[in-house]
Design an enzyme around this catalytic site. Structure first.
Site, short mmCIF file in Angstrom:
data_model
loop_
_atom_site.label_atom_id
_atom_site.label_comp_id
_atom_site.label_asym_id
_atom_site.label_seq_id
_atom_site.Cartn_x
_atom_site.Cartn_y
_atom_site.Cartn_z
N HIS A 96 14.22 -62.71 -70.40
CA HIS A 96 15.35 -62.48 -71.45
C HIS A 96 15.94 -61.28 -71.16
O HIS A 96 15.45 -60.34 -70.31
CB HIS A 96 14.54 -62.44 -72.79
N GLU A 168 22.61 -67.30 -72.03
CA GLU A 168 22.93 -66.30 -73.01
C GLU A 168 23.65 -65.18 -72.68
O GLU A 168 23.14 -64.29 -72.18
CB GLU A 168 21.37 -65.84 -73.70
P1 PGA Z 1 20.90 -63.76 -81.32
O1 PGA Z 1 19.71 -63.54 -80.19
O2 PGA Z 1 20.79 -65.12 -81.97
O3 PGA Z 1 20.61 -62.63 -82.48
O4 PGA Z 1 22.34 -63.37 -80.59
C1 PGA Z 1 19.69 -64.69 -79.44
C2 PGA Z 1 18.64 -64.20 -78.29
O5 PGA Z 1 18.65 -63.03 -77.81
O6 PGA Z 1 17.99 -65.36 -77.84
#
Ligand code: PGA
Length: 250
Positions: A96, A168
């Site tokens: 992540h 992401e």
């Molecule tokens: P968020 O986080 O939906 O608060 O933007 C997503 C993530 O970090 O997996």
């Protein structure tokens, strides 16, 4: 089509909050028609509680948010993939952006974690994504390609197994500035094509690719309706059960 929506609780909740969340959530799923598959990536401390809460339900993916690639040894403070397996947890987020940024997780470390998990038939949820500067410089495709190629170094087609990829973009995480559906779709399509090149058409077609970054119950469908996006990884909007449940309905 059923999508996969995974809650990422990050570093949130105390024991009581989890108990309350589960009570409300389990009650809501009985009363509502759930259209998508779902899962939870939760702090290590709560894995067993959350796992037990869903033991009657099939297909609910319970994952940790990290796991170490050595089975055991002098690694103070780490939790290994085999300790997770021992409590029947077979999935974890890996790489992540918050781990890459605050805990110095490198592509090499991520690669070792992915390899060890896949060897043990676990489901790594590999997170990739570019920063704002990288996107502004139009380097985003190369950045994501390099993250994937490094994470999957020495992973042969027979081992890719049930790997999940979450795209992401860092600038969209927790900022309320979500990517446009077109941008998210374009990158997920690009990842799929790259997997075709790296492995095969079968792998590229079947792999689950999620979008993550400020997804909520109002904007979810713009992503979920895209052909190359199979679901979402959701942080902020997953912390309130009444909100998260809305993401699981069409
Ligand atoms: P968020 O986080 O939906 O608060 O933007 C997503 C993530 O970090 O997996």
């Amino acid at each position: 089509m059923k999508k996969l929506i995974i809650a990422n609780w990050k570093l949130n909740f105390k024991k009581n909050d989890v108990t309350n969340y589960l009570k409300v959530f389990l009650n809501l799923i009985e009363k509502n028609k759930i259209d998508h598959n779902y899962g939870f990536a939760v702090p290590f401390l709560f894995l067993e509680t959350v796992k037990a809460a869903f033991k009657e339900k099939e297909n609910v993916l319970i994952a940790s948010q990290n796991c170490f690639y050595k089975e055991s040894g002098a690694y103070t403070g780490e939790i290994s993939y085999s300790q997770l397996l021992d409590i029947n947890i077979n999935s974890s987020l890996i790489g992540h952006s918050e781990r890459r940024e605050y805990f110095n997780e490198t592509d090499d470390i991520i690669n070792l974690k992915i390899i060890e998990m896949l060897k043990n038939k676990m489901v790594p949820i590999l997170c990739v994504g570019e920063s704002k500067i990288q996107r502004d410089k139009k380097n985003h495709f190369d950045i994501v390609k390099n993250q994937i190629s490094a994470a999957l170094n020495n992973v042969s087609e027979n081992y890719v197994g049930k790997l999940i990829i979450a795209y992401e973009p860092i600038w969209a995480i927790g900022t309320g500035i979500s990517a446009t559906a077109a941008d998210a779709e374009e990158m997920c399509g690009y990842i799929r094509k790259y997997l075709n090149k790296l492995y095969s058409e079968t792998i590229s077609k079947n792999i689950i690719i999620l979008y993550g970054g400020s997804v909520n119950d109002e904007n979810k469908n713009v992503y979920l309706n895209q052909p190359n996006i199979n679901g979402a990884l959701v942080g902020g909007a997953s912390l309130v059960p009444e909100k998260f449940i809305k993401l699981l309905m069409e």
